[in-house]
Design a protein around this motif. Structure first.
Motif, PDB file in Angstrom:
ATOM      1  N   ALA A   1      -4.881  29.234 -11.178  1.00  0.00           N
ATOM      2  CA  ALA A   1      -4.343  28.708 -12.468  1.00  0.00           C
ATOM      3  C   ALA A   1      -3.165  29.515 -12.785  1.00  0.00           C
ATOM      4  CB  ALA A   1      -5.491  29.235 -13.772  1.00  0.00           C
ATOM      5  N   LEU A   2      -2.803  30.960 -12.206  1.00  0.00           N
ATOM      6  CA  LEU A   2      -1.658  31.496 -12.560  1.00  0.00           C
ATOM      7  C   LEU A   2      -0.383  30.464 -11.866  1.00  0.00           C
ATOM      8  CD1 LEU A   2      -2.732  35.007 -11.847  1.00  0.00           C
ATOM      9  CD2 LEU A   2      -2.087  33.869 -14.162  1.00  0.00           C
ATOM     10  N   SER A   3      -0.631  29.798 -10.828  1.00  0.00           N
ATOM     11  CA  SER A   3       0.411  29.063 -10.124  1.00  0.00           C
ATOM     12  C   SER A   3       0.911  27.891 -11.098  1.00  0.00           C
ATOM     13  CB  SER A   3      -0.157  28.429  -8.887  1.00  0.00           C
ATOM     14  OG  SER A   3      -1.173  27.439  -9.006  1.00  0.00           O
ATOM     15  N   GLN A   4       0.072  27.478 -12.010  1.00  0.00           N
ATOM     16  CA  GLN A   4       0.483  26.325 -12.864  1.00  0.00           C
ATOM     17  C   GLN A   4       1.331  26.772 -13.875  1.00  0.00           C
ATOM     18  OE1 GLN A   4      -0.778  23.266 -11.972  1.00  0.00           O
ATOM     19  NE2 GLN A   4      -1.466  24.652 -10.308  1.00  0.00           N
ATOM     20  N   LEU A   5       1.497  28.055 -14.071  1.00  0.00           N
ATOM     21  CA  LEU A   5       2.377  28.737 -15.215  1.00  0.00           C
ATOM     22  C   LEU A   5       4.035  28.865 -14.722  1.00  0.00           C
ATOM     23  CD1 LEU A   5       0.259  31.283 -16.924  1.00  0.00           C
ATOM     24  CD2 LEU A   5       0.825  29.043 -17.572  1.00  0.00           C
ATOM     25  N   ASP A   6       4.698  28.190 -15.117  1.00  0.00           N
ATOM     26  CA  ASP A   6       6.382  28.310 -14.745  1.00  0.00           C
ATOM     27  C   ASP A   6       6.856  29.621 -14.906  1.00  0.00           C
ATOM     28  OD1 ASP A   6       6.399  25.520 -13.919  1.00  0.00           O
ATOM     29  OD2 ASP A   6       7.097  25.013 -15.903  1.00  0.00           O
ATOM     30  N   GLY A   7       6.109  30.261 -15.784  1.00  0.00           N
ATOM     31  CA  GLY A   7       6.641  31.730 -16.111  1.00  0.00           C
ATOM     32  C   GLY A   7       6.173  32.806 -15.274  1.00  0.00           C
ATOM     33  N   VAL A   8       5.066  32.540 -14.170  1.00  0.00           N
ATOM     34  CA  VAL A   8       4.782  33.378 -13.254  1.00  0.00           C
ATOM     35  C   VAL A   8       5.811  33.092 -11.991  1.00  0.00           C
ATOM     36  CG1 VAL A   8       3.132  33.747 -11.661  1.00  0.00           C
ATOM     37  CG2 VAL A   8       2.367  33.338 -14.088  1.00  0.00           C
ATOM     38  N   HIS A   9       6.549  34.000 -11.820  1.00  0.00           N
ATOM     39  CA  HIS A   9       7.649  33.767 -10.684  1.00  0.00           C
ATOM     40  C   HIS A   9       7.237  34.431  -9.385  1.00  0.00           C
ATOM     41  CE1 HIS A   9      10.288  34.040 -14.731  1.00  0.00           C
ATOM     42  NE2 HIS A   9       9.917  32.838 -14.230  1.00  0.00           N
ATOM     43  N   ALA A  10       6.512  35.320  -9.439  1.00  0.00           N
ATOM     44  CA  ALA A  10       6.085  35.907  -8.043  1.00  0.00           C
ATOM     45  C   ALA A  10       4.740  36.289  -8.148  1.00  0.00           C
ATOM     46  CB  ALA A  10       7.132  37.103  -7.616  1.00  0.00           C
ATOM     47  N   LEU A  11       3.983  36.255  -7.026  1.00  0.00           N
ATOM     48  CA  LEU A  11       2.456  36.762  -6.856  1.00  0.00           C
ATOM     49  C   LEU A  11       2.231  37.079  -5.430  1.00  0.00           C
ATOM     50  CD1 LEU A  11       0.044  36.143  -8.667  1.00  0.00           C
ATOM     51  CD2 LEU A  11      -0.203  33.971  -7.337  1.00  0.00           C
ATOM     52  N   THR A  12       1.357  38.230  -5.519  1.00  0.00           N
ATOM     53  CA  THR A  12       0.979  38.831  -4.205  1.00  0.00           C
ATOM     54  C   THR A  12      -0.324  39.329  -4.287  1.00  0.00           C
ATOM     55  OG1 THR A  12       1.433  39.715  -2.203  1.00  0.00           O
ATOM     56  CG2 THR A  12       2.164  41.033  -4.115  1.00  0.00           C
ATOM     57  N   ASP A  13      -1.192  39.849  -3.375  1.00  0.00           N
ATOM     58  CA  ASP A  13      -2.355  40.559  -3.669  1.00  0.00           C
ATOM     59  C   ASP A  13      -2.022  41.943  -3.075  1.00  0.00           C
ATOM     60  OD1 ASP A  13      -2.259  39.785  -1.022  1.00  0.00           O
ATOM     61  OD2 ASP A  13      -4.572  39.441  -0.952  1.00  0.00           O
ATOM     62  N   VAL A  14      -2.345  43.201  -3.698  1.00  0.00           N
ATOM     63  CA  VAL A  14      -2.333  44.554  -3.192  1.00  0.00           C
ATOM     64  C   VAL A  14      -3.475  44.843  -2.141  1.00  0.00           C
ATOM     65  CG1 VAL A  14      -2.113  46.923  -4.061  1.00  0.00           C
ATOM     66  CG2 VAL A  14      -1.479  45.077  -5.588  1.00  0.00           C
ATOM     67  N   THR A  15      -3.165  44.969  -1.018  1.00  0.00           N
ATOM     68  CA  THR A  15      -3.946  45.260   0.161  1.00  0.00           C
ATOM     69  C   THR A  15      -3.603  46.822   0.797  1.00  0.00           C
ATOM     70  OG1 THR A  15      -2.843  43.809   1.439  1.00  0.00           O
ATOM     71  CG2 THR A  15      -4.599  42.900   0.369  1.00  0.00           C
TER      72      THR A  15
END
Length: 348
Positions: free
Chosen positions: A216-230
Motif C-alpha cells: 500500500a505504501l508503494s501506491q503513495l507518490d509521497g513515499v520516496h524510499a523504502l527498505t526493511d531493517v535487518t
C-alpha cells in the motif's frame, strides 16, 4: 555449538537470524571481486546500494522482484524458526513495494543429528507464513549440512512506476520506523537463558509479522524510499538510504521505538557480536550526541531479524503513511527523524 540434539536448535549453530550476516564492509569487498557488467536496461535494481531485491522489468506495467534470505536458528522451537525465517525472506519483497507471488524453500539440516519430525516442523512453520502471505512454496532445494539453515527464495511482482528503492529519499523527507528495535538483543538474552517468557512472546510476535503495508505504501507518490531493517541494524540501513540518496539522516534517539526488555538486557551488556561488527564497519560515518551511551549505540547497530520497514516520505503524507501502518497493526510505528543535505548519520 554441540554435535548432538538437546532440544535447543540454537545450540547447533554459531549464530542466529540476521546476526549471521557477513559484516557490510566485508560483503562489499566480496562483491567487488565479481562486479556486474553489461547490465540490461530491464534490470531496474540489482546489488547496487545493497537493494532488498533484484527487479527485472518484463513489460510496461510489470517487473519481477526476486530475493533470497536464509539463516541459522534464532529460537529453539522449530516451527517458530521456520515462521521467522520465512517472514524475514518475504519482507524483502514488501520492502520494494511489491506483491509476493510464490516462494522456493532453502533447507540445510544436519540429518544425522536432527529428528525428521523437527525438520518437518521447520518447513511447516515456513509454509504457514507463506499461507498468511497468500502464496505457495512451489519447490526448493535441500542439503545435508553441519548447522541447521532455513529460508526462502521469494518472487514478487510490481508496477515499475510504483517500485520503491532505498536510494530515492529527498531532502526534507521524514523517516518512519514501523517496528521497535531490540530483536538481536532479545536473541542474545535467549541464548544466555535470561529472556523472560513475555520477552520471548514479544520477539516471536514481531519477527513473524509480515511487512504487508509495503504494498500500500508503494501506491503513495509521497513515499520516496523504502527498505526493511535487518542484519546491519537501524544505523546501517539508514546509511544505505543516505548514501544512495546523497543525503544525511538526522535521527532523534528519544523518538526511536525500542523493546523495553531489550533496553534492560543491553544495559547489562547482553547484545550480539554482530552489533560490534556493524559499528566497526560504519561507525566512522555516524555522529553521536555526547550524551548517547554505549548501550544506545548497541541498540542502533543491533541486527534485526525480520525487522520493520524504514520509510522516507514527504512530510505532508505522514497521516496517510501512519494510517496504512496502523490499519495493519503496526502500532509502534514512529517518526524518528528526517533526511537533509549532507552525508552520513547523526543521532541526537
Amino acid at each position: 555449538m554441540t554435535t548432538s540434539y538437546n532440544g535447543r536448535l540454537t545450540s547447533l549453530s554459531h549464530g542466529g537470524g540476521c546476526g549471521c550476516k557477513i559484516a557490510p564492509g566485508v560483503l562489499s569487498d566480496i562483491l567487488k571481486a565479481a562486479p556486474m557488467r553489461n547490465l540490461p536496461a530491464a534490470l531496474l535494481a540489482g546489488s547496487d546500494n545493497n537493494e532488498d531485491a533484484a527487479v527485472y522489468q518484463i513489460n510496461e506495467n510489470q517487473a519481477i522482484v526476486a530475493t533470497t534470505d536464509f539463516f541459522m536458528p534464532i529460537v529453539d522451537d522449530p516451527f517458530e524458526f521456520g515462521r521467522i525465517a520465512a517472514t524475514n525472506a518475504i519482507s524483502d519483497i514488501y520492502a520494494m513495494g511489491a506483491q509476493p507471488l510464490f516462494a522456493l524453500a532453502l533447507l540445510g539440516m544436519p540429518m544425522q543429528i536432527l529428528p525428521l519430525e523437527v525438520i518437518r516442523q521447520v518447513t511447516s512453520g515456513g509454509g504457514s507464513v507463506c499461507n498468511d502471505a497468500g502464496i505457495m512454496i512451489a519447490g526448493g532445494h535441500s542439503i545435508d549440512t553441519v548447522e541447521p539453515i532455513y529460508g526462502l527464495v521469494a518472487i514478487g511482482v510490481v508496477d515499475p512506476k510504483k517500485l520503491k528503492r532505498n536510494n530515492g529519499a529527498r531532502a526534507g523527507d521524514s523517516i518512519i520506523l514501523s517496528k521497535p528495535l531490540g530483536i538481536g538483543i532479545l536473541s542474545a538474552a535467549l541464548k544466555q537463558e535470561v529472556l523472560s517468557e513475555e520477552g520471548y512472546q514479544e520477539m516471536i510476535a514481531l519477527t513473524t509479522k509480515l511487512n504487508k503495508p509495503g504494498v500500500a505504501l508503494s501506491q503513495l507518490d509521497g513515499v520516496h524510499a523504502l527498505t526493511d531493517v535487518t542484519g546491519f541494524g537501524l544505523a546501517g540501513h539508514l546509511l544505505e538510504i543516505a548514501r544512495g540518496s546523497h543525503l544525511k539522516a538526522q535521527v532523534n534517539w528519544h523518538a526511536i521505538p525500542v523493546i523495553q526488555e531489550a533496553v534492560e538486557h543491553v544495559k547489562a551488556d547482553i547484545f550480539t557480536g554482530a552489533s560490534t561488527r556493524n559499528w566497526a564497519d560504519y561507525g566512522n560515518e555516524i555522529e553521536l550526541a555526547s550524551d548517547i551511551a554505549l548501550w544506545q549505540q548497541n541498540v542502533l547497530t543491533d541486527p534485526q531479524t525480520s525487522g520493520g520497514l524504514l520509510i522516507s516520505y514527504a512530510p505532508e503524507q505522514e497521516a496517510e503513511v501512519l494510517a496504512i501502518l496502523n490499519a495493519d497493526g503496526f502500532n509502534s510505528a514512529q517518526k524518528i527523524g528526517q533526511f537533509v543535505s549532507g552525508k552520513g548519520l547523526s543521532v541526537d
